[in-house]
Every structure is written in structure tokens, then in C-alpha cells.
Design a protein around this motif. Structure first.
Motif, PDB file in Angstrom:
ATOM      1  N   PHE A 166       0.848  -1.196   0.000  1.00 42.35           N
ATOM      2  CA  PHE A 166       0.000   0.000   0.000  1.00 42.35           C
ATOM      3  C   PHE A 166       0.882   1.244   0.000  1.00 42.35           C
ATOM      4  O   PHE A 166       1.996   1.239   0.540  1.00 42.35           O
ATOM      5  N   HIS A 167       0.335   2.296  -0.591  1.00 41.09           N
ATOM      6  CA  HIS A 167       1.022   3.575  -0.538  1.00 41.09           C
ATOM      7  C   HIS A 167       0.901   4.183   0.847  1.00 41.09           C
ATOM      8  O   HIS A 167       1.835   4.849   1.307  1.00 41.09           O
ATOM      9  N   ALA A 168      -0.232   3.958   1.479  1.00 47.43           N
ATOM     10  CA  ALA A 168      -0.422   4.576   2.792  1.00 47.43           C
ATOM     11  C   ALA A 168      -1.500   3.844   3.574  1.00 47.43           C
ATOM     12  O   ALA A 168      -2.424   3.267   3.005  1.00 47.43           O
ATOM     13  N   PHE A 169      -1.286   3.874   4.897  1.00 45.81           N
ATOM     14  CA  PHE A 169      -2.303   3.394   5.825  1.00 45.81           C
ATOM     15  C   PHE A 169      -2.984   4.613   6.407  1.00 45.81           C
ATOM     16  O   PHE A 169      -2.325   5.568   6.836  1.00 45.81           O
ATOM     17  N   VAL A 170      -4.317   4.593   6.401  1.00 51.26           N
ATOM     18  CA  VAL A 170      -5.081   5.749   6.838  1.00 51.26           C
ATOM     19  C   VAL A 170      -5.638   5.470   8.234  1.00 51.26           C
ATOM     20  O   VAL A 170      -6.352   4.485   8.441  1.00 51.26           O
ATOM     21  N   ALA A 209       3.772  13.151  -1.380  1.00 54.31           N
ATOM     22  CA  ALA A 209       4.333  12.564  -0.160  1.00 54.31           C
ATOM     23  C   ALA A 209       4.229  11.054  -0.127  1.00 54.31           C
ATOM     24  O   ALA A 209       5.059  10.375   0.473  1.00 54.31           O
ATOM     25  N   ILE A 210       3.230  10.487  -0.770  1.00 55.44           N
ATOM     26  CA  ILE A 210       3.053   9.031  -0.725  1.00 55.44           C
ATOM     27  C   ILE A 210       3.410   8.377  -2.040  1.00 55.44           C
ATOM     28  O   ILE A 210       3.145   7.188  -2.243  1.00 55.44           O
ATOM     29  N   SER A 211       3.993   9.110  -2.948  1.00 49.71           N
ATOM     30  CA  SER A 211       4.302   8.593  -4.284  1.00 49.71           C
ATOM     31  C   SER A 211       5.431   7.590  -4.202  1.00 49.71           C
ATOM     32  O   SER A 211       6.516   7.891  -3.691  1.00 49.71           O
ATOM     33  N   ILE A 212       5.159   6.385  -4.724  1.00 53.36           N
ATOM     34  CA  ILE A 212       6.157   5.323  -4.792  1.00 53.36           C
ATOM     35  C   ILE A 212       5.653   4.274  -5.762  1.00 53.36           C
ATOM     36  O   ILE A 212       4.447   4.054  -5.909  1.00 53.36           O
ATOM     37  N   ASN A 213       6.543   3.627  -6.473  1.00 51.21           N
ATOM     38  CA  ASN A 213       6.175   2.557  -7.404  1.00 51.21           C
ATOM     39  C   ASN A 213       6.045   1.251  -6.638  1.00 51.21           C
ATOM     40  O   ASN A 213       7.015   0.765  -6.051  1.00 51.21           O
TER      41      ASN A 213
END
Length: 653
Positions: free
Chosen positions: A496-500, A636-640
């Protein structure tokens, strides 16, 4: 017959003229010198010069040698001292002494270095006995011939005291009665025979007038005066430096001496084992010297009940038995040079006034001595191996309270232990009250411990340490179960790109604003949300940890609702743990609504620290600024991320 009488008369007149001429030739002094009276204290050398009320010899002496071969050492109207008396001149001496009939002024006669036959010596004594001489001192005497019986006439004498010193008997085989009976039956007040290797002395044949007997430094044994009932007037008996061994026999020796007051038995071989050994002392005995013997603690079972002054110096005493019979009259006790380890109490000595306990083995003396011995006026306790410690502080305070009762303070009171304090005077030794008061030290330590515990408890409550400990425990257990049950799932590749993380009260904003703008906008963004990504059957904590670890970032939607949520706190804790464990920059804070500081619980100190140190995104109320907000958040959460085959991110308008 008439002619013979005339010849004897002429001879007698000739002798008188000769004596007067001789007396003038040796410059007879006519000075009337005063007598010197002697105190009642007895010197250690055993001399009889301390006999109370007996005068000393006049001391102003001069030497001259007469034609008779002797040396005149002293010559006054009242004292005559001659030396070098031999068989050659002894008859002339007897003739000279015969002129001093009773009523003459000559009272003191001293003879030294006398070497004569036994018969001549007895004639000298007999002549002196019927003269005006009261005090006869003869020393360095050598008896040359055999000792024989002598019918001594004691009647009509002026003699009061006889002193004999260093008498040598050359006759090895003689009847002891012939020798000792002469002296035992003397009708004088004081008799001294010292340093003469005398092995025995007979009991007087009748009631003796002896008040003073001094047998200093001889070879007398326990047989002396046993069952002797005729020394009823004897007041002083000195037997120092002899060979007595049994204290019990000494006591029985004195039991018949009804007037005995002072007894000196020092420097003998006395011992007393106390086993069935009875003692019976003269009831009149008030002063006893037993110093320098071999006595132990048992000596206290064999002491005169009416004793007032007692010396037990230089023995082998280790303690004073508590059950001993009371010595109610004892006023002065000398226990110096023994093996005592503490001050004795006064339970057996209710009248004690002076105690000498110097040079024993006392390390820490009792501080309650003067309480148990209220009548003591002087305590001599110096020259002991004192150990300067807390226990000694009480004794030092005792000196200040005693009012000068410690004899020899402060010079004789010095620390022996420990080595670093050796030589320090007790008056200069000080320790703080805290260092020596064990109870006070324990109370302070207990109070400090309670304060420390209270501080720790307060900090734990204030910082919510139990909660963090519980979270750490749950995180550890979750990791352990995951590794144990599904080791293949240990691959921590990002999904995941991020946990909310958000409060349920802010769920509407998350679902309507956050998720649509991130997942359906430009770019391929995968968010982990508890409603759709938590695995059923796993614990909430385990799901939170898995989502955080498989997410590149953790987004926290902050609002007053967030800080009121327990689960939001869990998620923040685990995300913060990842931040430090992996040294990553994985936290993104979105301030949805301003949070007043006063509503943030104390345990949210990490949140306060993060908001103070980290840059957070604030949700803009103006719509014109929201495009920039989303752009910054996407960046800020950009990643491949690795994607499964055939999967694509949805694109929405």
C-alpha cells in the motif's frame, strides 16, 4: 678480791674515757635535728621506712674512718651509721654500743657491710636490745660461722623497729629454729627482713607485739604463718616478691590476724581455680594488693568482704563475674594490665569511687558505665586499643557529661583501630549523627524509597507508561505469532502507498474526500483502510501492525475526535514505533480541524512532539487551495509498488 674489783673499776673507767675520746674525735654533732614522719603509703621496694609514726634516720651524713677499721657514715647525737664491720672490730663496736644505755640520746643505728660470726652478730643484737637505740637498720650482712642456739634476752628494750636487708647465710646445715626463733619472738613493733632468700619464718611463741612485718623479696611459700594465732596485733604485712601459689592458703593465713589492715601479696605466683577452694580472710583487712600474679576471673570468689582498696593489676582477668558476692565497702579497684574487653559494672561494688582499667583489651567501652556506677569519681580507662567507630561516639559523649571523671583525658585516650585513624585522640574523632544513627538512617532511606516510588508511579501515570508497556507487549506477541504461524508471510514487501488512521467520527471526510481524491485521481494509489483491508479472524492490533508494516506511509487524520479515540492512539503508537525501528520518514499528519492543547490527553505526548517537530498538512477551508493540498499529499506518498498481473489503478474524473 679487793684488788680485782679495783682493776675492773679502772678498766671500766678506761673504756668510758676511750669512748668519750673516740666520740670527740669523730666530731659528734650536738645539733637537735627534727624527726621526719612517714606516711601510711607503702613503697614497692618493701622498705620499712614508710611505717606510720616511725622516724627516719637523720640524713645529714659525713664519712670518716676511725682507728678501729670501720667507716663512720653518719654521726649525730641521735643517729649513728657505720660500715665495714668485721670479726676484727666487732668487739670494739659492742664495747662502744654498751655505753649507750637506756636514756641516752642515740636512737638510730645503721650498720652496712657486716661480715661476722653468728655469735658476734647475736652479741651485737643483744647489746642493741638493751641500749637506747629504737631503730636498728643492718644491711649487706654475711654470717660466717655455724648457726647455734642463742638464749636471747628480750626484756627491757627500747627497740621499736628492726630492718635487715641482703643477709647471706653461709651455713648450709643448721636448725631453722635456732635462726628464725630469734626474730619471730622479738618484742618490737616493726620487723623487716628483705632480699635475703629467706625460706621460712616461725610463728611467735606468744602473743607478738608486731604491728608491721615486711618480708620483701625472699623465698617464702604457702607454709608461712599457717595456723599462727599469735600475730593478733599485726596491722601491715608485706610479702611482695616471694613464692606464694595458693590464694586460698594466703586467706587462711590471715584469718588469725585479728588486726590486719594491709596485705601486699604482689609479684608472687598466686592463682585460684575456685573449684571447692574455700577462702577465709581476716575481717579487719581493708587494703589488699594482689598485682602481678596469675589470677583469673575466679579471684572474685575469694576476696575479703570488708576490703576497701583492691589491686588486681597485671593478672589474667578477662571479665568481672556478674554473680559474684558483693564487696559493699570497696572504694578503689585497680584492674590495669589485664585482659578485660569492656568496663565492668558496679553490681558487685556499690560503693566504688575509683576504677583503674588502663592497658586492657577494651575496644569499645560501654557508654552506660556511670549510670551503673553513680558513685564513681574517677575512671582511669586510657591506654586501651580503642576502635574509633560509631559505637565509640557514645563513650566520647560520656566524657563530656562526666564532668572530668575520666583520668588522663585526652592524652591517654587514642584510637588504635582502624589503621588510618591510629594515633588520633578520641576528642578529635567525630562522625555525623546520620552516619551513626542506624534507625535514623533506615527512616531516611525508607522515606527516600517511598518518594522515589511515588515519583515513578506519578511519571508512569502521567506518561501512561502502563499503556505503552501493554502496547509493546501486544506488538511483541503479534510479531511472535505471525512468525510462528505464518513464516512465509514474513516478507514485508510494500503493498500500500499509505495506511489511513482516523476517528469514526471523521469517517465521512475520509470516504468522501481523502479516498476518492487519492485512489481515483491521477496516479496509481493504494490505501489501506480498516473497513476493507483488515483480515477477518485476526486481532485488531495484528491487523493494524500488518497494515502499517505493508504501507509506505501512515496518514493520520488529526482532529479533536482523533485524540479521543483509543484505537487511533494504538495506530499512532505502532506507526511511531516503525518510524524509529526502521529509521524511516513514514508519518504524514493531516490536521483536519484545529486541536486545542488542553483536550490532548497526557499520554499523547508523542503526538504533541510530532506536531511540534514535524510539518503537517492542514485541510484548507477554501476550495481554491485544495488542489495544492492533494498535490502535496500525492507527492508525499508517491512510490512505485509491485502490482499483481493484470491489475491497474482506476482512473476517475
Amino acid at each position: 678480791t679487793t684488788e680485782n674489783m679495783r682493776s675492773l673499776r679502772n678498766f671500766f673507767l678506761f673504756k668510758c674515757l676511750f669512748a668519750l675520746t673516740f666520740w670527740n674525735n669523730i666530731s659528734l654533732s650536738v645539733e637537735n635535728e627534727p624527726f621526719t614522719s612517714i606516711s601510711s603509703d607503702f613503697p614497692e621496694d618493701g622498705s620499712d621506712k614508710s611505717i606510720k609514726s616511725l622516724p627516719l634516720l637523720y640524713a645529714n651524713s659525713h664519712k670518716s674512718e676511725a682507728d678501729f677499721g670501720w667507716i663512720v657514715i653518719q654521726n649525730t647525737t641521735e643517729s649513728l651509721s657505720l660500715s665495714e664491720i668485721t670479726n676484727d672490730n666487732v668487739k670494739d663496736l659492742i664495747a662502744l654500743l654498751s655505753n649507750f644505755k637506756q636514756g641516752s640520746r642515740l636512737q638510730n643505728l645503721t650498720l652496712t657491710n657486716v661480715s661476722v660470726d653468728w655469735s658476734a652478730l647475736m652479741e651485737v643484737f643483744q647489746t642493741v636490745w638493751h641500749s637506747s637505740i629504737e631503730y636498728f637498720d643492718i644491711s649487706s650482712v654475711t654470717q660466717l660461722s655455724e648457726i647455734e642456739g642463742y638464749d636471747f634476752n628480750y626484756s627491757g628494750t627500747s627497740m621499736k623497729a628492726l630492718t635487715m636487708k641482703k643477709v647471706l647465710i653461709t651455713d648450709l646445715y643448721f636448725s631453722q629454729d635456732d635462726l628464725y626463733k630469734i626474730f619471730a619472738d622479738m618484742n618490737i613493733a616493726a620487723l623487716t627482713i628483705a632480699e635475703s632468700e629467706m625460706i621460712h619464718m616461725l610463728c611467735p611463741s606468744s602473743d607478738s607485739p608486731f604491728r608491721y612485718i615486711n618480708f620483701f623479696k625472699n623465698d617464702l611459700t604457702d607454709l608461712l604463718f599457717q595456723k599462727c594465732n599469735n600475730l593478733i596485733h599485726l596491722e601491715t604485712l608485706i610479702l611482695q616478691k616471694n613464692k606464694f601459689e595458693s590464694l586460698s592458703k594466703v586467706s587462711f593465713m590471715t584469718s588469725h590476724m585479728k588486726s590486719l589492715k594491709y596485705l601486699d601479696m604482689s609479684n608472687n605466683l598466686l592463682s585460684h581455680d575456685g573449684a571447692d577452694m574455700q577462702c577465709r580472710w581476716a575481717e579487719s583487712l581493708t587494703e589488699l594488693d594482689l598485682s602481678s600474679n596469675q589470677l583469673t576471673d575466679a579471684v572474685f570468689e575469694c576476696l575479703p568482704v570488708n576490703i576497701k582498696k583492691l589491686s588486681l593489676q597485671s593478672n589474667q582477668i578477662t571479665s568481672v563475674p556478674k554473680g559474684m558476692a558483693e564487696l559493699k565497702s570497696l572504694q578503689e579497684l585497680n584492674l590495669a594490665r589485664n585482659r578485660l574487653s569492656d568496663l565492668p559494672g558496679c553490681s558487685g561494688f556499690p560503693s566504688l569511687e575509683i576504677l583503674n582499667i588502663e592497658m586492657n583489651s577494651i575496644v569499645t567501652p560501654s557508654a552506660d558505665f556511670f549510670q551503673s556506677c553513680p558513685r564513681v569519681k574517677e575512671l582511669q580507662a586510657g591506654k586501651n586499643p580503642f576502635k574509633c567507630s560509631c559505637e565509640l561516639q557514645a563513650f566520647i559523649r560520656l566524657e563530656r557529661q562526666s564532668g572530668g571523671k575520666l583520668f588522663g583525658w585526652p592524652v591517654a585516650y587514642v584510637c588504635e583501630y582502624p589503621e588510618d585513624l591510629r594515633g588520633t585522640r578520641l576528642k578529635d574523632f567525630h562522625l555525623s549523627e546520620l552516619a551513626c544513627n542506624t534507625m535514623l538512617l533506615l527512616v531516611i532511606a525508607l522515606l527516600l524509597t517511598l518518594v522515589l516510588v511515588a515519583v515513578v508511579v506519578f511519571l508512569c501515570i502521567y506518561l501512561d507508561v502502563p499503556w505503552y508497556m501493554r502496547m509493546m507487549w501486544q506488538w511483541t506477541q503479534t510479531k511472535r505469532r505471525t512468525w510462528h504461524n505464518h513464516p512465509e508471510e514474513q516478507d514485508t514487501a510494500l503493498q500500500f502507498h499509505a495506511f489511513v488512521s482516523y476517528s469514526e467520527r471523521d469517517a465521512l471526510w475520509v470516504k468522501n474526500e481523502l479516498i476518492p481524491n487519492l485512489e481515483k485521481g491521477e496516479g496509481c494509489v493504494q490505501l489501506c483502510q480498516h473497513e476493507r483491508n483488515f483480515v477477518p479472524g485476526k486481532s485488531i492490533v495484528e491487523n493494524i501492525i500488518n497494515c502499517i508494516e505493508k504501507s509506505y506511509k501512515s496518514i493520520f487524520v488529526l482532529s479533536p475526535n482523533f485524540v479521543q479515540s483509543e484505537w487511533c492512539h494504538y495506530e499512532l503508537y505502532f506507526a511511531h514505533h516503525k518510524l524509529f525501528s526502521e529509521n524511516s520518514n513514514s508519518l504524514i499528519l493531516i490536521l483536519l480541524e484545529p486541536i486545542p492543547p488542553y483536550i490532548i490527553p497526557a499520554r499523547y505526548h508523542k503526538l504533541k512532539a510530532l506536531m511540534a517537530k514535524r510539518t503537517y498538512l492542514e485541510w484548507p477551508k477554501e476550495r481554491s487551495k485544495r488542489a495544492l493540498f492533494w498535490a502535496n499529499l500525492r507527492a508525499a506518498i508517491s512510490i512505485n509498488l509491485p502490482m499483481a498481473d493484470g491489475e491497474r489503478c482506476g482512473v476517475t474524473d
